[in-house]
Design a protein around this motif. Sequence first.
Motif, PDB file in Angstrom:
ATOM      1  N   VAL A  68      -6.124   8.449  -3.765  1.00  0.00           N
ATOM      2  CA  VAL A  68      -5.818   7.176  -3.084  1.00  0.00           C
ATOM      3  C   VAL A  68      -7.077   6.310  -3.110  1.00  0.00           C
ATOM      4  N   PHE A  69      -7.243   5.510  -4.188  1.00  0.00           N
ATOM      5  CA  PHE A  69      -8.472   4.731  -4.319  1.00  0.00           C
ATOM      6  C   PHE A  69      -8.424   3.444  -3.496  1.00  0.00           C
ATOM      7  N   ARG A  70      -7.287   3.119  -2.882  1.00  0.00           N
ATOM      8  CA  ARG A  70      -7.209   1.966  -1.974  1.00  0.00           C
ATOM      9  C   ARG A  70      -7.222   2.433  -0.514  1.00  0.00           C
TER      10      ARG A  70
ATOM     11  N   LEU B 291      -0.703   4.866  -0.353  1.00  0.00           N
ATOM     12  CA  LEU B 291      -0.229   6.106   0.255  1.00  0.00           C
ATOM     13  C   LEU B 291       1.265   6.260   0.000  1.00  0.00           C
ATOM     14  N   GLY B 292       1.644   7.348  -0.632  1.00  0.00           N
ATOM     15  CA  GLY B 292       3.050   7.614  -0.864  1.00  0.00           C
ATOM     16  C   GLY B 292       3.754   8.090   0.396  1.00  0.00           C
ATOM     17  N   SER B 293       5.069   8.284   0.277  1.00  0.00           N
ATOM     18  CA  SER B 293       5.871   8.676   1.442  1.00  0.00           C
ATOM     19  C   SER B 293       5.466  10.056   1.950  1.00  0.00           C
ATOM     20  N   TYR B 294       5.265  11.001   1.021  1.00  0.00           N
ATOM     21  CA  TYR B 294       4.950  12.373   1.440  1.00  0.00           C
ATOM     22  C   TYR B 294       3.608  12.426   2.171  1.00  0.00           C
TER      23      TYR B 294
ATOM     24  N   LEU C 192       0.819  -1.216   0.000  1.00  0.00           N
ATOM     25  CA  LEU C 192       0.000   0.000   0.000  1.00  0.00           C
ATOM     26  C   LEU C 192       0.850   1.262   0.000  1.00  0.00           C
ATOM     27  N   ASP C 193       2.093   1.167  -0.486  1.00  0.00           N
ATOM     28  CA  ASP C 193       2.996   2.319  -0.465  1.00  0.00           C
ATOM     29  C   ASP C 193       3.242   2.917  -1.834  1.00  0.00           C
ATOM     30  N   LYS C 194       2.588   2.403  -2.879  1.00  0.00           N
ATOM     31  CA  LYS C 194       2.799   2.906  -4.235  1.00  0.00           C
ATOM     32  C   LYS C 194       1.625   3.792  -4.641  1.00  0.00           C
ATOM     33  N   PRO C 195       1.872   5.094  -4.916  1.00  0.00           N
ATOM     34  CA  PRO C 195       0.752   5.965  -5.321  1.00  0.00           C
ATOM     35  C   PRO C 195       0.118   5.545  -6.637  1.00  0.00           C
ATOM     36  N   PHE C 196       0.896   4.975  -7.577  1.00  0.00           N
ATOM     37  CA  PHE C 196       0.313   4.626  -8.874  1.00  0.00           C
ATOM     38  C   PHE C 196      -0.552   3.373  -8.797  1.00  0.00           C
ATOM     39  N   THR C 197      -0.512   2.659  -7.685  1.00  0.00           N
ATOM     40  CA  THR C 197      -1.425   1.535  -7.483  1.00  0.00           C
ATOM     41  C   THR C 197      -2.518   1.862  -6.473  1.00  0.00           C
TER      42      THR C 197
ATOM     43  N   GLU D 115      -3.716  15.259  -0.032  1.00  0.00           N
ATOM     44  CA  GLU D 115      -4.975  15.081  -0.757  1.00  0.00           C
ATOM     45  C   GLU D 115      -5.237  13.580  -0.902  1.00  0.00           C
ATOM     46  N   LEU D 116      -6.343  13.135  -0.374  1.00  0.00           N
ATOM     47  CA  LEU D 116      -6.657  11.713  -0.329  1.00  0.00           C
ATOM     48  C   LEU D 116      -7.561  11.249  -1.457  1.00  0.00           C
TER      49      LEU D 116
END
Length: 266
Positions: A90-92, A18-21, A10-15, A86-87
Motif C-alpha cells: 500500500v504505497f498510498r 486499501l482493499g476490502s480485505y 483509496l479503495d483500489k489495491p492496484f493504485t 500486509e501494508l
Amino acid sequence: MKALMNQQGLDKPFTGGLGSYKLYVLVAYHIETHIANGGNDRPSEILISLLYRFGCVGSRRDKLTTNLVRLGNSGEMITCDGGMCELTPVFRLPDCVEMFRECHERLTDRCLLIDDCSGAHHCSYLSSIIDCHSLREAREASKRRARLCDNIITRPTPLNHPGKVSAGRRISHVFTRNGSISAASKPDNNKRKNINNSPGYKRSKSDTAQRGPRGGLVPLNRPDLSARKSLGAEAAVMQRGMKQRKNKKKQARDKELTRFASRNSI
C-alpha cells in the motif's frame, strides 16, 4: 468505511489503496483492541476511536494510536482472528493516514457544533466526511444496472435467433444429440416456402454422416490412432516419454518414462 475510501479514491489495491480485505482486518483489529482497553461496543465510539487510532492523532507513545506508515515500512503485519494485513504494497498509506486524521477533525468539529446548538438544528454527523449526493447517485446507478440485467435475462428470445433452444418454430436446421434434425426445425410447406426449392440451394447427397453429441462430423478413419496402434510396446513407451507435457500431474506420472526415453533416445 468502504464508501469513504471509495469517494477518496483509496479503495483500489492496484493504485496503492486499501482493499476490502485489508480494511476488514484493520477494522476487526481496532474493535478487538478497543474493547480489550475497556472501550464500549457502540458504533459511534468505534468509528471515532478508529479514526483516532489510524489517523495518529495522539502521540507516538500513545497506546490508542497505531502508526500504519511505520508498520508498512518495517514490513510488519496486522493480524486479527486468523486474518493478516500486509501494508507494504500500500504505497498510498500516508494519504490514508492523512484522510483518517482529517475525518477525525471534521467529526470532532461537527460534534462541538451540534452541542453548541443544543439540538436546535438536526444535521448528520457522517455528512461531514461522506458526500451524500455522490453516494445517492452511486446507489441509483447500481439499481439501474440491476434492473437492466433483469430485463436482459427475462427478455424473450426471438424465433429466428440462432441460439434458440426453447420450444417453438425454429428457422434453419437444429441438430439434436442423436444427430437427427428436430421436428420443430423442419420447414413447413403450408406456411412458408420450402428451403430446398429456394434459388441457389443445391443438395448433393443425403445427410447420412455420423455426428457427435454437439452436431460435429465424426471422421470415418483416424490415421493417428492407426499409427499409434501399429507401434510396438517399446516404441509406444518411447513416444510417450518424449512428450513435452505442461501438466505437472502428468509430468510426475510419466517421470520414469521420460527418464527411460532420455537414456535410450538416439
